[in-house]
Each structure stands twice: as C-alpha cells, then as structure tokens.
Design a protein around this motif. Structure first.
Motif, PDB file in Angstrom:
ATOM      1  N   SER A 125       0.218   7.972  17.970  1.00 16.15           N
ATOM      2  CA  SER A 125      -0.799   7.435  17.060  1.00 16.15           C
ATOM      3  C   SER A 125      -1.625   6.323  17.697  1.00 16.15           C
ATOM      4  N   LEU A 126      -1.186   5.813  18.833  1.00 17.93           N
ATOM      5  CA  LEU A 126      -1.868   4.666  19.431  1.00 17.93           C
ATOM      6  C   LEU A 126      -3.276   5.001  19.907  1.00 17.93           C
ATOM      7  N   GLY A 127      -3.534   6.272  20.144  1.00 20.56           N
ATOM      8  CA  GLY A 127      -4.880   6.664  20.540  1.00 20.56           C
ATOM      9  C   GLY A 127      -5.911   6.449  19.451  1.00 20.56           C
ATOM     10  N   GLY A 128      -5.453   6.253  18.218  1.00 19.25           N
ATOM     11  CA  GLY A 128      -6.385   6.051  17.113  1.00 19.25           C
ATOM     12  C   GLY A 128      -6.538   4.600  16.688  1.00 19.25           C
ATOM     13  N   LEU A 129      -6.117   3.666  17.529  1.00 20.19           N
ATOM     14  CA  LEU A 129      -6.143   2.261  17.127  1.00 20.19           C
ATOM     15  C   LEU A 129      -7.547   1.685  16.993  1.00 20.19           C
ATOM     16  N   ALA A 130      -8.543   2.324  17.580  1.00 17.15           N
ATOM     17  CA  ALA A 130      -9.907   1.800  17.456  1.00 17.15           C
ATOM     18  C   ALA A 130     -10.452   1.972  16.040  1.00 17.15           C
ATOM     19  N   ALA A 131      -9.894   2.912  15.301  1.00 20.92           N
ATOM     20  CA  ALA A 131     -10.356   3.157  13.934  1.00 20.92           C
ATOM     21  C   ALA A 131      -9.526   2.355  12.937  1.00 20.92           C
ATOM     22  N   TYR A 132     -10.117   2.017  11.801  1.00 23.41           N
ATOM     23  CA  TYR A 132      -9.361   1.350  10.750  1.00 23.41           C
ATOM     24  C   TYR A 132      -8.316   2.305  10.175  1.00 23.41           C
ATOM     25  N   PRO A 133      -7.171   1.775   9.756  1.00 28.08           N
ATOM     26  CA  PRO A 133      -6.115   2.646   9.230  1.00 28.08           C
ATOM     27  C   PRO A 133      -6.574   3.410   7.986  1.00 28.08           C
ATOM     28  N   THR A 137       3.233  -0.215   1.710  1.00 23.57           N
ATOM     29  CA  THR A 137       3.296  -1.650   1.964  1.00 23.57           C
ATOM     30  C   THR A 137       3.835  -1.924   3.367  1.00 23.57           C
ATOM     31  N   ALA A 138       3.590  -3.138   3.815  1.00 23.65           N
ATOM     32  CA  ALA A 138       4.124  -3.575   5.113  1.00 23.65           C
ATOM     33  C   ALA A 138       5.579  -3.990   4.931  1.00 23.65           C
ATOM     34  N   GLY A 139       6.422  -2.997   4.719  1.00 23.13           N
ATOM     35  CA  GLY A 139       7.824  -3.232   4.419  1.00 23.13           C
ATOM     36  C   GLY A 139       8.022  -3.542   2.947  1.00 23.13           C
ATOM     37  N   LEU A 194       6.875   2.793  -5.832  1.00 25.26           N
ATOM     38  CA  LEU A 194       6.674   3.893  -6.770  1.00 25.26           C
ATOM     39  C   LEU A 194       6.607   3.282  -8.169  1.00 25.26           C
ATOM     40  N   ALA A 195       5.472   3.457  -8.843  1.00 22.27           N
ATOM     41  CA  ALA A 195       5.277   2.809 -10.142  1.00 22.27           C
ATOM     42  C   ALA A 195       4.170   3.507 -10.911  1.00 22.27           C
ATOM     43  N   ALA A 196       3.972   3.091 -12.144  1.00 24.61           N
ATOM     44  CA  ALA A 196       2.883   3.623 -12.949  1.00 24.61           C
ATOM     45  C   ALA A 196       1.546   3.313 -12.275  1.00 24.61           C
ATOM     46  N   PRO A 197       0.549   4.188 -12.442  1.00 28.75           N
ATOM     47  CA  PRO A 197      -0.736   3.972 -11.754  1.00 28.75           C
ATOM     48  C   PRO A 197      -1.352   2.611 -12.012  1.00 28.75           C
ATOM     49  N   GLU A 198      -1.243   2.102 -13.238  1.00 28.79           N
ATOM     50  CA  GLU A 198      -1.857   0.802 -13.524  1.00 28.79           C
ATOM     51  C   GLU A 198      -1.145  -0.329 -12.787  1.00 28.79           C
ATOM     52  N   THR A 199       0.166  -0.196 -12.595  1.00 32.38           N
ATOM     53  CA  THR A 199       0.903  -1.193 -11.808  1.00 32.38           C
ATOM     54  C   THR A 199       0.523  -1.104 -10.344  1.00 32.38           C
ATOM     55  N   VAL A 200       0.414   0.121  -9.837  1.00 25.98           N
ATOM     56  CA  VAL A 200      -0.022   0.305  -8.451  1.00 25.98           C
ATOM     57  C   VAL A 200      -1.396  -0.326  -8.241  1.00 25.98           C
ATOM     58  N   GLU A 201      -2.283  -0.146  -9.184  1.00 28.27           N
ATOM     59  CA  GLU A 201      -3.622  -0.733  -9.049  1.00 28.27           C
ATOM     60  C   GLU A 201      -3.559  -2.259  -9.030  1.00 28.27           C
ATOM     61  N   ASP A 202      -2.727  -2.839  -9.880  1.00 28.48           N
ATOM     62  CA  ASP A 202      -2.594  -4.294  -9.888  1.00 28.48           C
ATOM     63  C   ASP A 202      -2.080  -4.812  -8.547  1.00 28.48           C
ATOM     64  N   LEU A 203      -1.085  -4.138  -7.999  1.00 24.76           N
ATOM     65  CA  LEU A 203      -0.510  -4.570  -6.725  1.00 24.76           C
ATOM     66  C   LEU A 203      -1.498  -4.354  -5.580  1.00 24.76           C
ATOM     67  N   GLN A 204      -2.218  -3.244  -5.639  1.00 25.44           N
ATOM     68  CA  GLN A 204      -3.176  -2.932  -4.576  1.00 25.44           C
ATOM     69  C   GLN A 204      -4.286  -3.980  -4.506  1.00 25.44           C
ATOM     70  N   ARG A 205      -4.692  -4.493  -5.662  1.00 25.17           N
ATOM     71  CA  ARG A 205      -5.728  -5.527  -5.672  1.00 25.17           C
ATOM     72  C   ARG A 205      -5.249  -6.819  -5.013  1.00 25.17           C
ATOM     73  N   LEU A 262      -7.102  -6.099   2.879  1.00 23.92           N
ATOM     74  CA  LEU A 262      -7.623  -4.828   3.374  1.00 23.92           C
ATOM     75  C   LEU A 262      -6.735  -4.295   4.496  1.00 23.92           C
ATOM     76  N   TRP A 263      -6.573  -2.973   4.536  1.00 27.96           N
ATOM     77  CA  TRP A 263      -5.822  -2.292   5.591  1.00 27.96           C
ATOM     78  C   TRP A 263      -4.475  -2.966   5.861  1.00 27.96           C
ATOM     79  N   PRO A 264      -3.609  -3.042   4.853  1.00 24.67           N
ATOM     80  CA  PRO A 264      -2.360  -3.794   5.011  1.00 24.67           C
ATOM     81  C   PRO A 264      -1.314  -3.104   5.873  1.00 24.67           C
ATOM     82  N   VAL A 265      -1.439  -1.778   6.038  1.00 19.69           N
ATOM     83  CA  VAL A 265      -0.455  -1.020   6.804  1.00 19.69           C
ATOM     84  C   VAL A 265      -1.135  -0.459   8.049  1.00 19.69           C
ATOM     85  N   SER A 266      -0.569  -0.720   9.206  1.00 16.04           N
ATOM     86  CA  SER A 266      -1.188  -0.328  10.467  1.00 16.04           C
ATOM     87  C   SER A 266      -1.135   1.173  10.686  1.00 16.04           C
TER      88      SER A 266
END
Length: 351
Positions: A47-55, A78-80, A218-229, A233-237
C-alpha cells in the motif's frame, strides 16, 4: 504514579518493556506474539505506493461492514480503539457516565480529560469479577464495559450486557479481545436490536498492529455521524486502511479463528502451571477467557521486580480501579515461553 482518582489511568503494559525492558520476554502487552504474519506485512507494504494520495477509507469501511453483516452507515474506522474512546468522550452529550471496573483504563481517562465526572462500578473479586447488571445506576446515560474484560479475562454473557441498555443510554462495549475467543461467543457486534449500543473493535491485538493504529466502531448511523464529526480529516492512514480490509477478509478470519483455539490451549497450559503455586498463595481470577490471565499473589510488586531480574515482564495490576498491589496480569504465550516463565516464577516464589 498515583492520581487524584487513586490510580494511574495512563499506565499501560507497554511501559513494562520500554527502555531497559526491551530485552525482556514480554508477558505485559496483550498483543499476539509473532505477528503481524508475513502475508499481512507484505500486503501493508504494497500500500505504500499510494502514499501520495489522501487516504480513502470507503473500501475498508465496506469490508468491515460486510464482515459483521451491517450497512456501512453503522461503521466508523478509527486510529485504534483508543481513538474511539476519545471521540465518545468529546462528541456525546452525556451527564452521568459510568465505567465498569476493573477494565481498560483509557475510557475513564478520556472521559475525565473531556471534563466529565465519571462514576465507577467496581466488580468484586468474590464474585469472580462477573457483571452484576443491578450494580449499574439506573440514571447512568453512558455505560462502558469490556468483554472479554481487560485485565480480568472474564467473558460476560451477551444477554447480561444487553440488559444494561435503556432508552436514552449509550452502552459502550469494548470487544478489543473478542476475536481471541473461539467462535466469538457473547459478542454483540452485528446486533442492531440493542438500543444505544456501541461496539468497539481493535485489529491491533490479534494481528500485532499496535504501531499502525487501526480499529473501528459499530453503532447506529446517527452515533457514527456524531463521532465522525469529532474526528480530524483523514484520521486513518492508507497502510492502516489496507490492514483493516485485509484483516476482515476470509483468509484473515480463518487464521484468527485458528489462533483463538491455539490461544485457548496455551492459556489452559498456563493455568495448569499456575495452579501448582496455589499452596504459595497464588490465585487466578476467572474463569479466564481472553489472551491473558489475572493473578493475585502476596508481594506482587516484589514478584514483578524479581521476574524482571530473571528476564520476564509482567503487567502490574494496581493501576486498574478495583485492584490493588497484589495483582499481576500475564499475557498468554506459547508453551515453551510459558514453561520458561513458570520456572522463573518457581524461583521467585521459593528463593
């Protein structure tokens, strides 16, 4: 180090093997030994060949969703798992969070860092550290519990945990070690019938990816949206996304299932060896179902120091709320490593 809350919530097993502990046989960190496997290292390296692009996490997110039979809207990468605790603490508007202890201390630490007053439910040694749902306050609007629980290695029945769900309550279940349980019995991952359920999973333990940082919610969509906000940006490499997709694929799931049975056999070997020290006052909490065991022994601090002198790192237990200086946590390792450790323990307790 003690804190105003009575325990060093930021102490983790890796502290035992840093610096001068780097040469020790590691029984302090609950990452599966001899990982990541070669095929996974090669996949991540590709996957390292794609590091120039955003995740771009769409493919990995879809793979995790498929693994648990869920729509992608119920998955957050998530990052762990540790990042997920921070997101929950910062994003959710809760008034009375409660953490069921003894367990991984990062959930409480994250909640306190976010300004919350955190209640504790302390499970009792005389009950085998098993969950008593009635001990959780009815007005708790956030409840956090591990399953199987670190450090006790207790696997709580899924129905007992699900009974904690209430209207208006978020129920967070840390399943970081569930894939080390054969058949993943009593997992709540994939359940959509439990209101307020949030399940956290880590891919760092079974696959030896602690340095890469990858997990998911793993959670309800509205909870996922709250956490995602609350995420940057790009929290997982890109390499972590590649690992996530690979670790939920058919090959990885089969390998993890095999590893879970091997861990169970290796744990039984460790427990049989530890039973020989019962006359010396050593007691094992349990029944243990995770890739580690919790033991109580008088003079545990001195025992841990002596084990270090003999080349073995064990995790101190007194940083976990609900435990004191008499406890140690031991990671399950292969039989050869365990036999060497048991000889060192014999010397420690008899010299």
């Amino acid at each position: 180090m003690r804190t105003e809350h009575g325990h060093d919530l930021r102490h983790h097993g890796d502290a035992e093997v840093r610096d001068d502990g780097g040469s020790l046989v590691d029984l302090a960190v609950n990452v599966r030994a001899d990982t990541p496997p070669a095929w996974l290292r090669e996949h991540i390296a590709a996957s390292l060949g794609g590091l120039a692009a955003y995740p771009d996490g769409r493919s990995a997110r879809a793979a995790v969703a498929a693994r648990h039979g869920l729509p992608v809207e119920r998955v957050l990468l998530t990052a762990g798992a540790a990042e997920a605790f921070v997101l929950l603490a910062r994003a959710l508007k809760v008034r009375r969070p409660v953490v069921v202890h003894p367990q991984f201390t990062e959930p409480e630490a994250a909640l306190r860092d976010a300004g919350h007053q955190v209640g504790r439910v302390l499970l009792r040694e005389e009950d085998g550290f098993r969950l008593d749902p009635a001990a959780v306050p009815e007005d708790a609007d956030l409840v956090v519990i591990g399953n199987p629980t670190n450090p006790t290695s207790v696997l709580h029945p899924a129905d007992a945990i699900a009974s904690l769900a209430r209207p208006g309550r978020v129920l967070v279940v840390d399943e970081a070690f569930m894939d080390a349980v054969p058949g993943e019995h009593d997992s709540l991952a994939g359940r959509v019938d439990v209101p307020g359920l949030v399940v956290l999973r880590s891919l760092t333990k079974t696959w030896g990816l602690a340095g890469l940082r990858i997990g998911y919610v793993l959670a309800a969509p509205e909870t996922v949206e709250d956490l995602q906000r609350a995420q940057p940006l790009w929290p997982v490499s890109t390499p972590a996304l590649a690992a996530a997709e690979a670790c939920v694929g058919p090959r990885a799931l089969a390998e993890a299932a095999h590893a879970a049975h091997r861990i169970a056999a290796d744990r039984a070997h460790l427990l049989a060896g530890l039973a020989r020290f019962a006359p010396a006052g050593l007691r094992v909490a349990g029944p243990a179902r995770g890739p580690f065991v919790l033991v109580r022994v008088e003079g545990a601090s001195a025992v841990r120091r002596r084990l270090r002198d003999l080349g073995y790192a064990a995790r101190r237990g007194d940083t976990f709320p609900g435990l004191d200086e008499k406890w140690l946590r031991l990671a399950v390792r292969d039989r050869g490593t365990t036999d060497g450790f048991l000889r060192a323990l014999q010397r420690t307790l008899t010299d």
